[in-house]
Design a protein around this motif. Structure first.
Motif, PDB file in Angstrom:
ATOM      1  N   UNK A   1      54.464  45.497 -92.824  1.00 49.93           N
ATOM      2  CA  UNK A   1      55.665  44.721 -92.814  1.00 49.93           C
ATOM      3  C   UNK A   1      55.571  43.259 -92.784  1.00 49.93           C
ATOM      4  N   UNK A   2      53.912  43.171 -92.168  1.00 48.65           N
ATOM      5  CA  UNK A   2      53.695  41.627 -91.755  1.00 48.65           C
ATOM      6  C   UNK A   2      53.273  40.723 -93.369  1.00 48.65           C
ATOM      7  N   UNK A   3      53.356  41.438 -94.336  1.00 46.71           N
ATOM      8  CA  UNK A   3      52.976  40.862 -94.809  1.00 46.71           C
ATOM      9  C   UNK A   3      54.316  39.649 -96.203  1.00 46.71           C
ATOM     10  N   UNK A   4      55.366  40.873 -95.235  1.00 41.04           N
ATOM     11  CA  UNK A   4      57.122  39.930 -95.563  1.00 41.04           C
ATOM     12  C   UNK A   4      57.080  38.690 -94.856  1.00 41.04           C
ATOM     13  N   UNK A   5      56.552  38.546 -94.163  1.00 40.16           N
ATOM     14  CA  UNK A   5      56.647  37.472 -92.597  1.00 40.16           C
ATOM     15  C   UNK A   5      56.373  35.914 -92.959  1.00 40.16           C
ATOM     16  N   UNK A   6      56.113  36.157 -93.794  1.00 39.78           N
ATOM     17  CA  UNK A   6      55.073  34.281 -94.590  1.00 39.78           C
ATOM     18  C   UNK A   6      54.734  34.301 -95.916  1.00 39.78           C
ATOM     19  N   UNK A   7      54.053  33.205 -96.305  1.00 37.00           N
ATOM     20  CA  UNK A   7      52.744  33.120 -97.712  1.00 37.00           C
ATOM     21  C   UNK A   7      51.495  34.071 -96.675  1.00 37.00           C
ATOM     22  N   UNK A   8      50.519  34.982 -98.153  1.00 31.59           N
ATOM     23  CA  UNK A   8      50.011  35.964 -97.199  1.00 31.59           C
ATOM     24  C   UNK A   8      48.334  35.335 -97.751  1.00 31.59           C
TER      25      UNK A   8
ATOM     26  N   UNK B   1      42.246  46.976 -94.291  1.00 30.70           N
ATOM     27  CA  UNK B   1      41.293  45.188 -93.475  1.00 30.70           C
ATOM     28  C   UNK B   1      42.336  44.448 -92.961  1.00 30.70           C
ATOM     29  N   UNK B   2      42.379  43.294 -92.801  1.00 33.04           N
ATOM     30  CA  UNK B   2      42.883  42.422 -91.924  1.00 33.04           C
ATOM     31  C   UNK B   2      43.894  41.678 -92.963  1.00 33.04           C
ATOM     32  N   UNK B   3      45.325  41.799 -92.420  1.00 39.70           N
ATOM     33  CA  UNK B   3      46.126  40.867 -93.525  1.00 39.70           C
ATOM     34  C   UNK B   3      46.527  39.229 -92.635  1.00 39.70           C
ATOM     35  N   UNK B   4      46.065  37.842 -93.002  1.00 41.99           N
ATOM     36  CA  UNK B   4      46.358  37.219 -92.591  1.00 41.99           C
ATOM     37  C   UNK B   4      47.785  36.370 -93.372  1.00 41.99           C
ATOM     38  N   UNK B   5      48.149  36.531 -92.245  1.00 44.90           N
ATOM     39  CA  UNK B   5      50.005  35.275 -93.070  1.00 44.90           C
ATOM     40  C   UNK B   5      50.142  34.042 -92.757  1.00 44.90           C
ATOM     41  N   UNK B   6      50.434  32.933 -93.519  1.00 48.94           N
ATOM     42  CA  UNK B   6      50.434  31.678 -93.087  1.00 48.94           C
ATOM     43  C   UNK B   6      52.198  31.549 -92.047  1.00 48.94           C
ATOM     44  N   UNK B   7      51.807  31.675 -90.303  1.00 50.38           N
ATOM     45  CA  UNK B   7      53.406  30.404 -91.067  1.00 50.38           C
ATOM     46  C   UNK B   7      53.347  28.704 -90.237  1.00 50.38           C
TER      47      UNK B   7
END
Lengths: 563, 563
Positions: free
Chosen positions: B409-416, B435-441
């Motif tokens: 779900x995290x990929x939907x929270x901002x720009x990946x 592997x981890x996701x990094x999302x820009x907010x």
């Protein structure tokens, strides 16, 4: 502005005292830096009897302006249990102004470190000690304690408990070093190396909710423990016992300022009649620690509702003395008579239930029946209090109308073995002075249980007939577990009974005094040596003083970086 | 029956280790008696890699009979995050039988005293240490940690934390002497003299509620602190991570019995699927201490409802790293990449929010824009995890479907900025490895706040653009205060920013790691030196380990009599 009290001076003057206190709590041998004898005061800047009385008299009818920001009114209406109106008014606080101001000085107080905080606390205690005669009158005329007791319990003994709390707070903070070098070997590679700095940080603002009977003795441990661990402290005295804590706050504010700290690190919150600000204060988010002495109902309320705070409570309990046998019958009777009479039984440590086998006890004077034991104890109390001058000096005054009403009602609970009598106080004709009542009850009668299984705070004791020593121990155990106990006493020459009483106290976590027949009484504890309460039964959730009393008043914050 | 392990033998073997632990917590220099390297095991009775693996394999599909009274059923259904079914069943307890039985042995455990209790705890830890290879597989196949991490964090590091708790518990109990002679001068009269005996007494039965991710590391401190202070201990593991704690209980029961104590001083309570016994257990009157690691919701419930117990909770938090400037850009990226990747971010100490000024940062490689910093960090993670073997060794497996769902779900929270990718584990094809996701907010967008101000447990990090360093510090402060934090990291070469971050951490009580660029990571703490959590912000109400963690697990009972 340069501080008038430098760190160097404070350490030179007070570090040796702190070190002695640290040694005393480690050995728990007798020690006190605060003289008990009134005549010991009057030199080196301390007030003698006359000067202390004059200082107290000069306070009457005045406005005690502490210079607190956010003072929106003045209030106060203490009437001494000895009949005089104190007429002192105190600042009433606008909390939305006062609380933020109290936080402002916390950073420099925190950065000063544990040792300087301890030194400042010891300077406060020293100035209070110098004014012990003045404080004695303030305690006497708010608590109703007789002068000598107000002098000792409200003066040196309270100061001892304050110092003990400072010592525990200090040692708890310095058991972690200020800095550490951490180097972890990595086989053939370079070791990992970090430099770490550890800082004790306060929780926030601490609230001390004072009690009517021992404003300083019960107030100082929490007050000094919180201050010494870096917290600001807001003191809300009992409305009938404001003056001793107001003077304390005044002294503390002055010392803080002289030492270069913000005086608003400590402040007073006095309520208007009927205002009931304790609940409001206790649930403010800024309040992170609460020390409370008083009723079980409000103590339980605090524990349930002031969830944002660490809550330390001393509540009601039912103290028991098991009387099974003795090899010093006269000494036992004299000791018990004194315990029941001191301050009209208005101590949280006064015995209430005397459990005596209905078949009687063995003594060095031969066997004594239940009725004989009770009659002999009544006679001992009568003898002790037969002279009115001595009675006044021992009993003090009834602190408030509730205690008087309970005393009067107690005579209807069972057969009166010793009736309470009025004593006239010639110096203070308005004082309500009463000798203790002893009422016989039967431990086997369910109807009597309602009486002896409730705290009847005041000069009321129940002589409870039990079936056997084992029955006494079982009732003792149940009383501690269900009602709590600040103290337990026992008289027995039987090793098996002694072991059974000890085991009950160990399992239910109550402090036990065995076979006291001399000049130490079950209701007295000495700082640096005796624990007051155990924190392990319903009478109190904390003990004075141990590590648990101080360890959660601050947190240790670590900052680490590569070396 | 004579004990197989005598007090003399226990003291001879373990007292030196205890003394070293006591010295380590005083200096907080590096120390550990438990080797980190798998090859260090295999001699002096410890299992080597092959023997440990064989021992673990032999457990699969068996019934682990601990010989506990009150066992009314057998239950268990752990499925490894690596895909294998453990098939181990455990005793299901009838509490009305088990709890009274657990209390039976407390008197002799209490009477043994603090030193013997510590020695028995150290013997338990020694036997666990000898089986570290076996425990490593048990931790790996319940937590999903990769083998090396399960070995180290679940083995020596957990054992260190257990030993640290024993050391704190021991020193807390012995700061009051066993006995004291108290003699108070009375001027010309005979002095008052009392003999006092002090006994640390347990509170009752302690409950340890284990967690899924670190069953031993998070379980041992409370377990050993309670046992060492005289309490019986009931261990309720997380239903997905029973085996490591069941083996621990098995070892402890055996050692207790060999040392002549009742093995029922420790017992296991495993729940049937969906039974949810934690609430029932936590509110039993016999339970007087609770240690819990897990969700904020249940931690808060325990604090509010288990009012008869001392409750120690480690809950959720939002860990922040402030990235303001660095003089070692590569080191910073490498250090952060490792921190985000280790155990797929499933540590309570893993950074979640990386606060980076939107105007970029200063580095030793010249200025870097916000987007460049995030892209470079993504590259660093990619590089670290580019090789599947290394990725598997670092990431371990996703512990449960909730974490996987959150990651997706995290990929939907901002720009990946860095997408999560699946990694195949050739040895365990059933493992879910990501592997981890990094999302820009954007810290200035109210819509983004809902994401970064909630704990998103798992391999999810947010790179949050902030207006300035001051803005970062303010957001850090607010995050700690409102959400809590187990760790804080910061990278800055600016003294003023460093001071501001430090001040925020001191005021909000969070543990800070500054400018880590080498082989120490913000999410790792070392026993005997680092505090884990502070106990002063919403992420945990206790720290591992300090005085407050142990001081209220027992009470000190005093028996005094005339000398």
């Amino acid at each position: 502005m340069a501080a008038e009290l430098t760190a160097h001076e404070l350490i030179a003057q007070h570090r040796p005292t702190l070190d002695q206190a640290l040694e005393a709590i480690r050995t728990r041998a007798y020690w006190s830096p605060h003289p008990e004898h009134p005549k010991a005061y009057g030199e080196n800047g301390s007030l003698d009897a006359a000067a202390g009385k004059a200082a107290f008299d000069a306070l009457l009818g005045t406005r005690l302006d502490l210079g607190q920001p956010g003072t929106d009114d003045w209030t106060g209406g203490e009437v001494s249990p000895y009949g005089i109106e104190l007429g002192v008014t105190y600042p009433h606080a606008d909390l939305d102004v006062l609380l933020p101001v109290m936080k402002a000085g916390q950073r420099s107080w925190r950065d000063a470190g544990a040792e300087i905080r301890a030194m400042v606390c010891l300077e406060i205690l020293k100035r209070i000690s110098d004014r012990t005669h003045e404080f004695a009158h303030a305690v006497m005329h708010t608590s109703g304690q007789a002068f000598m007791m107000a002098f000792q319990a409200g003066g040196p003994h309270a100061q001892d408990r304050g110092l003990e709390a400072v010592a525990y707070a200090y040692v708890e903070q310095v058991r972690t070093p200020d800095t550490a070098e951490w180097t972890k070997p990595q086989g053939k590679r370079e070791p990992l190396a970090l430099t770490k700095r550890f800082t004790p940080v306060p929780r926030g603002i601490a609230l001390v909710i004072g009690c009517n009977t021992f404003p300083t003795w019960n107030g100082y441990p929490g007050l000094f423990a919180s201050l010494a661990t870096g917290n600001a402290v807001l003191v809300k005295p009992h409305p009938r016992a404001v003056l001793p804590l107001a003077l304390t706050v005044q002294v503390a504010r002055q010392v803080l300022a002289e030492a270069g700290f913000d005086p608003n690190l400590i402040a007073l919150a006095v309520e208007r009649p009927g205002e009931g600000i304790a609940k409001t204060l206790a649930t403010r988010p800024e309040i992170r620690i609460i020390d409370y002495t008083g009723s079980t109902a409000f103590g339980d309320w605090l524990e349930a509702n002031a969830r944002q705070a660490q809550v330390f409570t001393e509540k009601a309990g039912v103290n028991t003395v098991v009387v099974e046998s003795t090899d010093d019958y006269k000494g036992m009777l004299a000791n018990l008579a004194f315990s029941l009479s001191l301050y009209s039984g208005q101590m949280c440590t006064t015995p209430q239930n005397l459990l005596v086998p209905r078949d009687g006890i063995r003594t060095d004077q031969g066997p004594r029946s239940f009725d004989e034991v009770v009659a002999d104890l009544a006679k001992a109390v009568d003898g002790l209090l037969g002279d009115d001058t001595r009675a006044n000096a021992l009993l003090g005054a009834i602190v408030n109308p509730d205690v008087k009403a309970r005393l009067e009602a107690a005579a209807g609970l069972g057969e009166v073995a010793l009736a309470s009598r009025e004593v006239v106080n010639p110096e203070f004709p308005g004082a309500v002075v009463r000798t203790p009542v002893i009422v016989k009850l039967d431990g086997a009668k369910p109807d009597d249980e309602a009486a002896y299984m409730s705290e009847c705070f005041g000069p009321v004791s129940f002589a409870v007939a039990v079936d056997s020593a084992a029955d006494a121990v079982e009732l003792l155990r149940r009383t501690i577990r269900e009602k709590g106990a600040m103290t337990v006493g026992a008289y027995t020459t039987d090793e098996e009974v002694e072991r059974a009483v000890e085991e009950a106290c160990l399992e239910e976590a109550a402090q036990l005094s065995l076979n006291l027949t001399g000049g130490v009484y079950v209701n007295q504890t000495a700082a640096f040596s005796d624990f007051h309460g155990s924190g392990g039964n319903p009478a109190a959730n904390a003990a004075l003083t141990d590590g648990a009393f101080v360890a959660n008043r601050f947190r240790m914050v670590e900052v680490r970086r590569e070396a």
